[in-house]
Motif scaffolding. Structure first.
Motif, PDB file in Angstrom:
ATOM      1  N   GLY A   1       0.762  -1.278   0.027  1.00  0.00           N
ATOM      2  CA  GLY A   1       0.039   0.090  -0.004  1.00  0.00           C
ATOM      3  C   GLY A   1       0.735   1.112   0.011  1.00  0.00           C
ATOM      4  O   GLY A   1       2.045   1.177   0.606  1.00  0.00           O
TER       5      GLY A   1
ATOM      6  N   VAL B   1      -4.030   6.421  -8.155  1.00  0.00           N
ATOM      7  CA  VAL B   1      -4.707   5.240  -8.451  1.00  0.00           C
ATOM      8  C   VAL B   1      -4.111   4.802  -9.533  1.00  0.00           C
ATOM      9  O   VAL B   1      -3.392   3.567  -9.889  1.00  0.00           O
TER      10      VAL B   1
ATOM     11  N   ARG C   1      -1.593   0.788 -10.670  1.00  0.00           N
ATOM     12  CA  ARG C   1      -2.303  -0.094 -11.644  1.00  0.00           C
ATOM     13  C   ARG C   1      -1.298  -0.265 -12.859  1.00  0.00           C
ATOM     14  O   ARG C   1      -0.765   0.600 -13.534  1.00  0.00           O
TER      15      ARG C   1
ATOM     16  N   LEU D   1      -5.596  -2.727  -7.389  1.00  0.00           N
ATOM     17  CA  LEU D   1      -6.192  -2.205  -6.346  1.00  0.00           C
ATOM     18  C   LEU D   1      -7.686  -2.737  -5.694  1.00  0.00           C
ATOM     19  O   LEU D   1      -8.596  -2.976  -6.433  1.00  0.00           O
TER      20      LEU D   1
ATOM     21  N   ALA E   1      -4.685   1.940  -1.942  1.00  0.00           N
ATOM     22  CA  ALA E   1      -4.536   3.283  -2.211  1.00  0.00           C
ATOM     23  C   ALA E   1      -5.055   3.892  -1.184  1.00  0.00           C
ATOM     24  O   ALA E   1      -6.063   4.078  -0.996  1.00  0.00           O
TER      25      ALA E   1
ATOM     26  N   GLY F   1     -10.968   3.134  -7.189  1.00  0.00           N
ATOM     27  CA  GLY F   1      -9.601   2.711  -6.946  1.00  0.00           C
ATOM     28  C   GLY F   1      -9.148   3.054  -5.376  1.00  0.00           C
ATOM     29  O   GLY F   1      -8.227   2.592  -4.865  1.00  0.00           O
TER      30      GLY F   1
END
Length: 301
Positions: free
Chosen positions: A128, A144, A148, A188, A199, A220
């Motif tokens: 995280g 976000v 990804r 996420l 996130a 997200g």
């Protein structure tokens, strides 16, 4: 022939046992959130191996490494993550899920639109990232996207499109899985129900407070963290103990609850942990001593 059959039977039994013991989520925090449970952790700037080993066996869900006001020490971060690999705990549990997830907060603010540190942190193995000073939906969305990977054509979760480059070598070591399995899990939650990355946005300014609802609604975003309100009280122009700051906390909590996003705050004693849990805060940053004291109470059991 009989020996071969016996050997195959052992392998099948072992494979079945491993499959049964593998949790849906390798991130212990996400496993708790998916079950509707709160999660508790501590903050540290000590990246030593000794501290890593101690925290790996602490009765907490996450450790949050502070790199906003200290050095952006990625070598130290790498050393710390390796130090938290606990083989005895892995053997006892029977799967690769760590007992404690590693998060970190870094120096750049959301308004700086920095991207490189996210890639560095995730490739080391973090589960995280805590993003400072997120003021609006656009900044939250960029955070976000940076966490990804670009999605495969067959993915059910195409948007928001990912920007992260692919080189997870060290992360594979910490997570204890293959590159194919990491690629499947390194997305996420709750955007992707199978994801194991979180996130976490920090709202720390008057502008962020004004936009709390749209930040919480950003696809997200897994959690919003207000900390102790050190920056927020300054942006609001009030004292730390002012009603205005608490009102700001409650505004952010309301936005989180409306969008089913975990909301985080600092609570440094058992009384405050009980209070914040009763209000609906899911992410509690505290101390080990305060957590022990709270768990000894009726409400903490």
């Amino acid at each position: 022939m009989r020996r071969n059959i016996a050997a195959i039977a052992v392998l099948v039994a072992w494979g079945t046992m491993c499959a049964q013991s593998t949790p849906k989520h390798l991130n212990p925090v996400i496993e708790k959130l998916a079950a509707g449970q709160p999660f508790f952790g501590v903050q540290t700037g000590d990246l030593s191996l000794e501290n890593a080993r101690g925290l790996a066996r602490a009765d907490i869900d996450y450790v949050y490494l502070e790199m906003e006001h200290g050095p952006m020490d990625f070598e130290g971060l790498h050393r710390f993550t390796v130090g938290m690999i606990d083989k005895a705990a892995i053997l006892k549990k029977g799967n690769a899920q760590p007992s404690v997830a590693i998060f970190a907060r870094f120096a750049p603010y959301g308004r700086e639109q920095a991207q490189w540190f996210v890639k560095q942190a995730l490739d080391i193995g973090l589960m995280g990232v805590i993003f400072n000073g997120i003021d609006n939906r656009e900044q939250a969305l960029l955070a976000v996207r940076n966490m990804r990977y670009p999605q495969k054509k067959t993915s059910k979760y195409q948007n928001p499109p990912g920007l992260r480059g692919y080189a997870p070598g060290t992360a594979l070591w910490w997570w204890g899985i293959s590159d194919a399995e990491y690629e499947r899990r390194a997305d996420l939650w709750p955007l992707n129900p199978d994801g194991d990355l979180l996130a976490i946005m920090m709202i720390e300014t008057a502008e962020g407070l004004k936009n709390a609802d749209e930040i919480a609604a950003t696809p997200g975003v897994g959690a919003i963290f207000v900390g102790a309100g050190g920056d927020l009280h300054q942006y609001l122009g009030v004292e730390m103990n002012s009603p205005e700051l608490e009102q700001g906390f409650q505004t952010i909590l309301k936005a989180c609850l409306a969008h089913n996003v975990a909301c985080g705050i600092t609570a440094t004693n058992a009384r405050d942990i009980a209070k914040r849990r009763g209000e609906g805060w899911k992410m509690i940053r505290t101390t080990e001593a305060a957590l022990v004291a709270w768990r000894a109470t009726q409400g903490g059991r």
